[in-house]
Design a protein around this motif. Structure first.
Motif, PDB file in Angstrom:
ATOM      1  N   CYS A 112       0.893  -1.097   0.164  1.00  0.00           N
ATOM      2  CA  CYS A 112       0.117  -0.137   0.018  1.00  0.00           C
ATOM      3  C   CYS A 112       0.821   1.281   0.042  1.00  0.00           C
ATOM      4  O   CYS A 112       0.548   2.255  -0.451  1.00  0.00           O
ATOM      5  N   PHE A 113       1.782   1.041   0.810  1.00  0.00           N
ATOM      6  CA  PHE A 113       2.745   2.235   0.784  1.00  0.00           C
ATOM      7  C   PHE A 113       4.358   1.906   0.407  1.00  0.00           C
ATOM      8  O   PHE A 113       5.058   1.744   1.289  1.00  0.00           O
ATOM      9  N   PRO A 114       4.684   1.898  -0.700  1.00  0.00           N
ATOM     10  CA  PRO A 114       6.030   1.248  -1.273  1.00  0.00           C
ATOM     11  C   PRO A 114       6.953   2.373  -1.072  1.00  0.00           C
ATOM     12  O   PRO A 114       6.624   3.479  -1.135  1.00  0.00           O
ATOM     13  N   LEU A 115       8.125   1.822  -0.937  1.00  0.00           N
ATOM     14  CA  LEU A 115       9.331   2.751  -0.581  1.00  0.00           C
ATOM     15  C   LEU A 115      10.337   2.053  -1.617  1.00  0.00           C
ATOM     16  O   LEU A 115      10.382   0.984  -2.056  1.00  0.00           O
ATOM     17  N   ALA A 116      11.365   3.040  -2.071  1.00  0.00           N
ATOM     18  CA  ALA A 116      12.655   2.572  -2.850  1.00  0.00           C
ATOM     19  C   ALA A 116      13.685   1.604  -1.969  1.00  0.00           C
ATOM     20  O   ALA A 116      14.593   1.352  -2.653  1.00  0.00           O
ATOM     21  N   GLU A 117      13.423   1.662  -0.610  1.00  0.00           N
ATOM     22  CA  GLU A 117      14.226   0.486  -0.066  1.00  0.00           C
ATOM     23  C   GLU A 117      13.398  -0.580   0.378  1.00  0.00           C
ATOM     24  O   GLU A 117      12.468  -0.660   0.708  1.00  0.00           O
ATOM     25  N   ALA A 118      14.377  -1.765   0.540  1.00  0.00           N
ATOM     26  CA  ALA A 118      13.932  -2.887   0.953  1.00  0.00           C
ATOM     27  C   ALA A 118      13.479  -2.909   2.579  1.00  0.00           C
ATOM     28  O   ALA A 118      13.817  -2.115   3.218  1.00  0.00           O
ATOM     29  N   SER A 119      12.146  -3.548   2.794  1.00  0.00           N
ATOM     30  CA  SER A 119      11.714  -3.625   4.002  1.00  0.00           C
ATOM     31  C   SER A 119      12.760  -4.455   5.161  1.00  0.00           C
ATOM     32  O   SER A 119      12.890  -5.664   4.663  1.00  0.00           O
ATOM     33  N   ARG A 120      12.759  -4.033   6.111  1.00  0.00           N
ATOM     34  CA  ARG A 120      13.610  -4.942   6.994  1.00  0.00           C
ATOM     35  C   ARG A 120      12.680  -5.866   7.928  1.00  0.00           C
ATOM     36  O   ARG A 120      13.078  -6.755   8.463  1.00  0.00           O
ATOM     37  N   ALA A 121      11.419  -5.447   7.896  1.00  0.00           N
ATOM     38  CA  ALA A 121      10.270  -6.049   8.783  1.00  0.00           C
ATOM     39  C   ALA A 121       9.813  -7.419   7.780  1.00  0.00           C
ATOM     40  O   ALA A 121       9.435  -8.291   8.469  1.00  0.00           O
ATOM     41  N   VAL A 122       9.445  -7.082   6.720  1.00  0.00           N
ATOM     42  CA  VAL A 122       8.961  -8.285   5.869  1.00  0.00           C
ATOM     43  C   VAL A 122      10.073  -8.447   4.640  1.00  0.00           C
ATOM     44  O   VAL A 122       9.952  -8.096   3.479  1.00  0.00           O
ATOM     45  N   PRO A 123      10.793  -9.535   4.829  1.00  0.00           N
ATOM     46  CA  PRO A 123      11.922 -10.036   3.604  1.00  0.00           C
ATOM     47  C   PRO A 123      10.929 -10.359   2.491  1.00  0.00           C
ATOM     48  O   PRO A 123       9.868 -10.978   2.612  1.00  0.00           O
ATOM     49  N   GLY A 124      11.491  -9.873   1.228  1.00  0.00           N
ATOM     50  CA  GLY A 124      11.016 -10.388   0.024  1.00  0.00           C
ATOM     51  C   GLY A 124       9.667  -9.349  -0.467  1.00  0.00           C
ATOM     52  O   GLY A 124       8.949  -9.267  -1.557  1.00  0.00           O
ATOM     53  N   ALA A 125       9.403  -8.245   0.535  1.00  0.00           N
ATOM     54  CA  ALA A 125       8.382  -7.431   0.161  1.00  0.00           C
ATOM     55  C   ALA A 125       8.875  -6.478  -1.053  1.00  0.00           C
ATOM     56  O   ALA A 125      10.202  -6.575  -1.307  1.00  0.00           O
ATOM     57  N   PRO A 126       7.820  -6.074  -1.792  1.00  0.00           N
ATOM     58  CA  PRO A 126       8.478  -5.508  -3.181  1.00  0.00           C
ATOM     59  C   PRO A 126       9.023  -4.251  -2.776  1.00  0.00           C
ATOM     60  O   PRO A 126       9.041  -3.523  -1.712  1.00  0.00           O
ATOM     61  N   VAL A 127      10.042  -3.708  -3.570  1.00  0.00           N
ATOM     62  CA  VAL A 127      10.853  -2.359  -3.588  1.00  0.00           C
ATOM     63  C   VAL A 127      10.423  -1.610  -4.630  1.00  0.00           C
ATOM     64  O   VAL A 127      10.238  -2.070  -5.791  1.00  0.00           O
ATOM     65  N   LEU A 128      10.082  -0.421  -4.452  1.00  0.00           N
ATOM     66  CA  LEU A 128       9.599   0.839  -5.413  1.00  0.00           C
ATOM     67  C   LEU A 128      10.668   0.891  -6.495  1.00  0.00           C
ATOM     68  O   LEU A 128      11.727   1.489  -6.180  1.00  0.00           O
ATOM     69  N   THR A 129      10.301   0.577  -7.874  1.00  0.00           N
ATOM     70  CA  THR A 129      11.372   1.116  -8.867  1.00  0.00           C
ATOM     71  C   THR A 129      10.903   2.501  -9.240  1.00  0.00           C
ATOM     72  O   THR A 129       9.894   3.002  -9.230  1.00  0.00           O
ATOM     73  N   PRO A 130      12.118   3.016  -9.760  1.00  0.00           N
ATOM     74  CA  PRO A 130      11.616   4.452 -10.362  1.00  0.00           C
ATOM     75  C   PRO A 130      10.455   4.371 -11.524  1.00  0.00           C
ATOM     76  O   PRO A 130       9.518   5.184 -11.593  1.00  0.00           O
ATOM     77  N   ALA A 131      10.556   3.390 -12.212  1.00  0.00           N
ATOM     78  CA  ALA A 131       9.550   3.172 -13.089  1.00  0.00           C
ATOM     79  C   ALA A 131       8.147   3.273 -12.590  1.00  0.00           C
ATOM     80  O   ALA A 131       7.212   3.628 -12.882  1.00  0.00           O
ATOM     81  N   ASP A 132       7.972   2.223 -11.412  1.00  0.00           N
ATOM     82  CA  ASP A 132       6.637   2.052 -10.684  1.00  0.00           C
ATOM     83  C   ASP A 132       6.315   3.315  -9.962  1.00  0.00           C
ATOM     84  O   ASP A 132       5.121   4.016 -10.001  1.00  0.00           O
ATOM     85  N   ALA A 133       7.204   4.286  -9.619  1.00  0.00           N
ATOM     86  CA  ALA A 133       7.146   5.622  -8.899  1.00  0.00           C
ATOM     87  C   ALA A 133       6.423   6.454  -9.923  1.00  0.00           C
ATOM     88  O   ALA A 133       5.454   7.085  -9.782  1.00  0.00           O
ATOM     89  N   GLU A 134       7.058   6.599 -11.165  1.00  0.00           N
ATOM     90  CA  GLU A 134       6.607   7.529 -12.245  1.00  0.00           C
ATOM     91  C   GLU A 134       5.213   6.962 -12.715  1.00  0.00           C
ATOM     92  O   GLU A 134       4.121   7.692 -12.832  1.00  0.00           O
ATOM     93  N   ALA A 135       4.910   5.454 -12.659  1.00  0.00           N
ATOM     94  CA  ALA A 135       3.477   5.096 -13.298  1.00  0.00           C
ATOM     95  C   ALA A 135       2.596   5.583 -12.066  1.00  0.00           C
ATOM     96  O   ALA A 135       1.349   5.832 -12.564  1.00  0.00           O
ATOM     97  N   ILE A 136       2.723   5.147 -10.951  1.00  0.00           N
ATOM     98  CA  ILE A 136       1.773   5.437  -9.841  1.00  0.00           C
ATOM     99  C   ILE A 136       1.539   7.002  -9.720  1.00  0.00           C
ATOM    100  O   ILE A 136       0.580   7.371  -9.761  1.00  0.00           O
ATOM    101  N   ARG A 137       2.517   7.881  -9.770  1.00  0.00           N
ATOM    102  CA  ARG A 137       2.437   9.141  -9.696  1.00  0.00           C
ATOM    103  C   ARG A 137       1.422   9.782 -11.065  1.00  0.00           C
ATOM    104  O   ARG A 137       0.668  10.763 -10.934  1.00  0.00           O
ATOM    105  N   THR A 138       1.633   9.094 -12.177  1.00  0.00           N
ATOM    106  CA  THR A 138       0.815   9.651 -13.131  1.00  0.00           C
ATOM    107  C   THR A 138      -0.343   8.884 -13.734  1.00  0.00           C
ATOM    108  O   THR A 138      -1.029   9.207 -14.685  1.00  0.00           O
ATOM    109  N   ASP A 139      -0.849   7.952 -12.780  1.00  0.00           N
ATOM    110  CA  ASP A 139      -2.017   7.223 -13.146  1.00  0.00           C
ATOM    111  C   ASP A 139      -2.877   7.627 -11.978  1.00  0.00           C
ATOM    112  O   ASP A 139      -2.845   7.327 -10.926  1.00  0.00           O
TER     113      ASP A 139
END
Length: 151
Positions: free
Chosen positions: A42-69
């Motif tokens: 729900c709230f992705p970040l560009a750094e890996a989660s230390r609490a939930v290994p394997g959680a998704p990491v926000l890529t620059p492409a995803d960030a741009e897609a989210i901002r523009t959609d």
């Protein structure tokens, strides 16, 4: 190109547990408190989660897609509104140390980066109203992290 984080927030994809955003938004407060693998979607970040290994990491492409959609931005806004309601309606996190303090830092950072300063500030103000009303039980380090997350 849209990735899984963008698709999830836009309502067309599923998280790592197979849930759609609508499923997560329908969580009751007890489930929000007890489930720990949805917040990274729900709230992705560009750094890996230390609490939930394997959680998704926000890529620059995803960030741009989210901002523009518009759909993804609406999904992010809905997730922020659901979490604001959780923090307004529950008291368990209003203590010196709680895992929700880390969640709040994540939410503020994601909102700032993906929705802008005003969205992050509005969420911060909601949280701080509850903190003050409870007699300010949250530790100073968490409060400092929240301030830094605002930019």
């Amino acid at each position: 190109m849209s990735g899984p984080l963008h698709a999830f927030l836009a309502g067309t994809g599923r998280d790592g547990a197979g849930r759609r955003l609508a499923d997560v938004l329908a969580f009751g407060d007890a489930r929000i408190e007890g489930v720990h693998d949805f917040i990274q979607w729900c709230f992705p970040l560009a750094e890996a989660s230390r609490a939930v290994p394997g959680a998704p990491v926000l890529t620059p492409a995803d960030a741009e897609a989210i901002r523009t959609d518009a759909a993804a931005r609406a999904g992010l806004t809905a997730a922020a509104a659901r979490m604001a309601r959780f923090y307004e309606d529950t008291d368990g996190w209003l203590r010196p140390y709680d895992h929700n303090h880390l969640r709040i830092t994540r939410i503020l950072t994601a909102l700032r980066d993906l929705s802008g300063d005003e969205a992050a500030q509005a969420f911060f103000e909601t949280v701080m109203r509850r903190v003050r009303a409870a007699g300010s039980p949250v530790n100073a380090d968490s409060l400092a992290f929240w301030q830094r997350a605002l930019g």
